[in-house]
Structures are given as structure tokens and as C-alpha cells.
Design a protein around this motif. Structure first.
Motif, PDB file in Angstrom:
ATOM      1  N   ARG A  22     -75.854  57.612 -29.909  1.00 30.93           N
ATOM      2  CA  ARG A  22     -75.920  58.134 -28.542  1.00 30.93           C
ATOM      3  C   ARG A  22     -76.171  59.642 -28.556  1.00 30.93           C
ATOM      4  O   ARG A  22     -77.018  60.152 -27.817  1.00 30.93           O
ATOM      5  CB  ARG A  22     -74.623  57.826 -27.802  1.00 30.93           C
ATOM      6  CG  ARG A  22     -74.624  58.272 -26.338  1.00 30.93           C
ATOM      7  CD  ARG A  22     -73.292  57.972 -25.673  1.00 30.93           C
ATOM      8  NE  ARG A  22     -73.352  58.269 -24.250  1.00 30.93           N
ATOM      9  CZ  ARG A  22     -73.207  59.473 -23.729  1.00 30.93           C
ATOM     10  NH1 ARG A  22     -73.003  60.518 -24.531  1.00 30.93           N
ATOM     11  NH2 ARG A  22     -73.267  59.658 -22.422  1.00 30.93           N
ATOM     12  N   ILE A  26     -79.494  61.812 -27.175  1.00 30.36           N
ATOM     13  CA  ILE A  26     -79.422  62.931 -26.242  1.00 30.36           C
ATOM     14  C   ILE A  26     -80.168  64.143 -26.790  1.00 30.36           C
ATOM     15  O   ILE A  26     -80.938  64.795 -26.071  1.00 30.36           O
ATOM     16  CB  ILE A  26     -77.954  63.284 -25.940  1.00 30.36           C
ATOM     17  CG1 ILE A  26     -77.303  62.167 -25.101  1.00 30.36           C
ATOM     18  CG2 ILE A  26     -77.853  64.622 -25.207  1.00 30.36           C
ATOM     19  CD1 ILE A  26     -75.815  62.340 -24.898  1.00 30.36           C
ATOM     20  N   ALA A  29     -83.864  63.430 -26.666  1.00 24.32           N
ATOM     21  CA  ALA A  29     -84.314  63.437 -25.268  1.00 24.32           C
ATOM     22  C   ALA A  29     -84.367  64.854 -24.711  1.00 24.32           C
ATOM     23  O   ALA A  29     -85.281  65.189 -23.944  1.00 24.32           O
ATOM     24  CB  ALA A  29     -83.384  62.568 -24.425  1.00 24.32           C
ATOM     25  N   LEU A  43     -89.482  57.041 -22.282  1.00 27.31           N
ATOM     26  CA  LEU A  43     -88.295  56.488 -22.934  1.00 27.31           C
ATOM     27  C   LEU A  43     -88.677  55.793 -24.237  1.00 27.31           C
ATOM     28  O   LEU A  43     -87.915  55.822 -25.209  1.00 27.31           O
ATOM     29  CB  LEU A  43     -87.580  55.511 -21.997  1.00 27.31           C
ATOM     30  CG  LEU A  43     -86.911  56.138 -20.772  1.00 27.31           C
ATOM     31  CD1 LEU A  43     -86.172  55.068 -19.966  1.00 27.31           C
ATOM     32  CD2 LEU A  43     -85.939  57.244 -21.161  1.00 27.31           C
ATOM     33  N   LEU A  57     -81.490  52.065 -26.697  1.00 25.97           N
ATOM     34  CA  LEU A  57     -81.524  53.159 -25.723  1.00 25.97           C
ATOM     35  C   LEU A  57     -80.994  52.681 -24.372  1.00 25.97           C
ATOM     36  O   LEU A  57     -80.151  53.349 -23.760  1.00 25.97           O
ATOM     37  CB  LEU A  57     -82.950  53.693 -25.584  1.00 25.97           C
ATOM     38  CG  LEU A  57     -83.124  54.960 -24.732  1.00 25.97           C
ATOM     39  CD1 LEU A  57     -84.331  55.752 -25.210  1.00 25.97           C
ATOM     40  CD2 LEU A  57     -83.287  54.642 -23.250  1.00 25.97           C
ATOM     41  N   HIS A  60     -77.289  52.307 -23.882  1.00 23.65           N
ATOM     42  CA  HIS A  60     -76.557  53.553 -23.628  1.00 23.65           C
ATOM     43  C   HIS A  60     -76.909  54.149 -22.273  1.00 23.65           C
ATOM     44  O   HIS A  60     -76.031  54.681 -21.577  1.00 23.65           O
ATOM     45  CB  HIS A  60     -76.865  54.575 -24.723  1.00 23.65           C
ATOM     46  CG  HIS A  60     -76.262  54.259 -26.056  1.00 23.65           C
ATOM     47  ND1 HIS A  60     -74.909  54.336 -26.295  1.00 23.65           N
ATOM     48  CD2 HIS A  60     -76.842  53.863 -27.222  1.00 23.65           C
ATOM     49  CE1 HIS A  60     -74.665  54.017 -27.566  1.00 23.65           C
ATOM     50  NE2 HIS A  60     -75.818  53.729 -28.144  1.00 23.65           N
ATOM     51  N   PHE A  61     -78.188  54.082 -21.908  1.00 25.75           N
ATOM     52  CA  PHE A  61     -78.655  54.727 -20.683  1.00 25.75           C
ATOM     53  C   PHE A  61     -79.557  53.756 -19.924  1.00 25.75           C
ATOM     54  O   PHE A  61     -80.652  53.419 -20.403  1.00 25.75           O
ATOM     55  CB  PHE A  61     -79.433  56.008 -21.022  1.00 25.75           C
ATOM     56  CG  PHE A  61     -78.667  56.943 -21.931  1.00 25.75           C
ATOM     57  CD1 PHE A  61     -77.623  57.702 -21.451  1.00 25.75           C
ATOM     58  CD2 PHE A  61     -78.994  57.031 -23.275  1.00 25.75           C
ATOM     59  CE1 PHE A  61     -76.912  58.551 -22.286  1.00 25.75           C
ATOM     60  CE2 PHE A  61     -78.299  57.870 -24.123  1.00 25.75           C
ATOM     61  CZ  PHE A  61     -77.247  58.635 -23.624  1.00 25.75           C
ATOM     62  N   LYS A  64     -84.120  56.492 -17.005  1.00 26.19           N
ATOM     63  CA  LYS A  64     -84.449  57.854 -17.417  1.00 26.19           C
ATOM     64  C   LYS A  64     -83.529  58.879 -16.755  1.00 26.19           C
ATOM     65  O   LYS A  64     -83.146  59.882 -17.364  1.00 26.19           O
ATOM     66  CB  LYS A  64     -85.912  58.172 -17.084  1.00 26.19           C
ATOM     67  CG  LYS A  64     -86.404  59.472 -17.699  1.00 26.19           C
ATOM     68  CD  LYS A  64     -87.748  59.915 -17.139  1.00 26.19           C
ATOM     69  CE  LYS A  64     -88.860  58.979 -17.509  1.00 26.19           C
ATOM     70  NZ  LYS A  64     -90.195  59.559 -17.125  1.00 26.19           N
ATOM     71  N   LEU A  67     -80.276  59.164 -18.566  1.00 23.25           N
ATOM     72  CA  LEU A  67     -80.452  59.894 -19.820  1.00 23.25           C
ATOM     73  C   LEU A  67     -80.582  61.394 -19.549  1.00 23.25           C
ATOM     74  O   LEU A  67     -80.001  62.217 -20.261  1.00 23.25           O
ATOM     75  CB  LEU A  67     -81.689  59.376 -20.546  1.00 23.25           C
ATOM     76  CG  LEU A  67     -82.051  60.059 -21.873  1.00 23.25           C
ATOM     77  CD1 LEU A  67     -80.879  60.016 -22.846  1.00 23.25           C
ATOM     78  CD2 LEU A  67     -83.285  59.392 -22.483  1.00 23.25           C
ATOM     79  N   CYS A  71     -78.227  64.533 -20.768  1.00 24.15           N
ATOM     80  CA  CYS A  71     -78.770  65.734 -21.418  1.00 24.15           C
ATOM     81  C   CYS A  71     -78.230  66.997 -20.764  1.00 24.15           C
ATOM     82  O   CYS A  71     -77.846  67.958 -21.449  1.00 24.15           O
ATOM     83  CB  CYS A  71     -80.291  65.721 -21.349  1.00 24.15           C
ATOM     84  SG  CYS A  71     -81.077  64.503 -22.425  1.00 24.15           S
TER      85      CYS A  71
END
Length: 208
Positions: A22, A26, A29, A43, A57, A60-61, A64, A67, A71
Motif C-alpha cells: 500500500r 502511494i 502514485a 491506474l 491496487l 486498497h483503493f 483514482k 488513491l 497521496c
């Protein structure tokens, strides 16, 4: 062999490995958003560069925006100085805090993300909302707590803290928008001291 071990052998990562993935997502990203912008970031490309599957991905998120919010949360946490490390009286603590905020915000990645938000938030209000929440959480709230520790009424601490942060970041914002060299450590410390003196004593203290 217990059931948990069987599951892990079947491919399920440990909590530590999952957290590492994860965090790496980040960081990858952040670079991708800063490089291409929010709308252009893919993504699929982020997953590939982070060396994980698209399914991982999305585990976790979910999208977009989620995510991107993670960030900004990561960046905000890096910018915020740890309050227990702030020493001295309120004057000294505010100078230290303002100096550290400027130093972190002048980093390449922070500058790129700030420009991204300025550029794209006018067309995408969700970005603006997320950035505003991160600003309140990571820059304003810690200052409000410093003020409250000195006896400032909690009903007044937040607007006062917001004003201090806006003043402290004014020169960084000016250079971000209009261009200019990065501030030196001496310049950042001088600006932080000036802002803190005006904030605590008022501008009349500067008039002879």
C-alpha cells in the motif's frame, strides 16, 4: 499447521507485506500524479510501476480519487512537524513550525502536487475539497492545538491558526504562482520569524 498459515501459503500476504504494498502504491502514485496530472494518470500504469496487479491496487483503493486522497494524506503527514518535537515558548514553536512547513513544501514533489491542485481543481471540485481537508488537518489543526495549550479559547484557536498558516505560507505561494528561486534556509527562517512576530504582536510592533 493452523488455518492462517495455510491461507498465507495460498497467496494471501501478511499484514506487514500488505501495508508495504500500500505504501509503495502511494509513493508510485504520488510521482505519477505529479508528473502527468490527475486526469491523465493511469491506474493501470501506476499498478505496473508499483509491480502489483490491478486487482491489488483496487483492493486498497476503489478508484483514482481514493488513491489521490491517500497521496495527499501521505504528503500532508510529511509536511506536518511532530508537535512533541517543538521546544520552547509559543514564539519559538511557531517559528520552528513555520520554517519546517516551508522547507517541506519547497520539496520537488510537494511543489508538483500543489501545482497539480491549482491547475486541475478549478475543473474538478473533489480535488479542491480533498486538498482543503488535508490543509485543515495537517497545517491548521496542529497550530490550533499549540494555541490552545497556551490558553487560547478553542472557539478562537482554529481561525487564528488558519490565519497564521496562510501568513506563513504566503511567500511559498507567491513563488509557486509567479515563479522565483527556492528560498534558502536563512530566508525561510527569517520569513517565519517575521510572520510570527506580526501574528503574536501585531503590525504596530513593526512601526517605530
Amino acid at each position: 499447521m493452523d488455518g492462517q498459515s495455510i491461507k498465507r501459503r495460498a497467496g494471501r500476504p501478511t499484514p506487514e507485506v500488505a501495508e508495504q504494498k500500500r505504501n509503495n502504491l502511494i509513493l508510485v502514485a504520488l510521482n505519477e500524479f505529479a508528473r502527468t496530472g490527475f486526469h491523465a494518470a493511469s491506474l493501470r500504469d501506476i499498478a505496473e510501476k508499483a509491480q502489483v496487479s490491478s486487482r491489488t491496487l483496487y483492493n486498497h483503493f476503489p478508484d483514482k480519487l481514493a488513491l489521490f486522497e491517500a497521496c495527499l494524506e501521505h504528503s500532508g503527514a510529511q509536511i506536518r512537524p511532530e508537535l512533541p518535537d517543538l521546544k520552547g515558548d509559543l514564539h519559538t514553536q511557531l517559528i520552528t513550525y513555520a520554517t519546517e512547513m516551508q522547507r517541506q513544501l519547497f520539496s520537488t514533489q510537494s511543489t508538483q502536487m500543489a501545482r497539480l491542485i491549482y491547475r486541475e481543481s478549478s475543473e474538478f471540485d473533489e480535488l479542491r475539497k480533498i486538498a482543503r481537508l488535508q490543509f485543515e488537518r495537517h497545517q491548521v489543526s496542529p497550530v490550533a492545538r499549540l494555541l490552545e495549550a497556551e490558553g487560547v479559547d478553542p472557539a478562537e484557536s482554529h481561525p487564528l491558526a488558519k490565519q497564521f498558516v496562510v501568513m506563513a505560507l504566503g511567500e511559498w505561494q507567491r513563488r509557486l504562482l509567479f515563479g522565483g528561486e527556492l528560498m534558502t534556509d536563512e530566508e525561510m527562517a527569517g520569513h517565519a520569524k517575521l510572520v510570527t512576530n506580526i501574528f503574536l504582536n501585531g503590525i504596530t510592533s513593526r512601526i517605530s
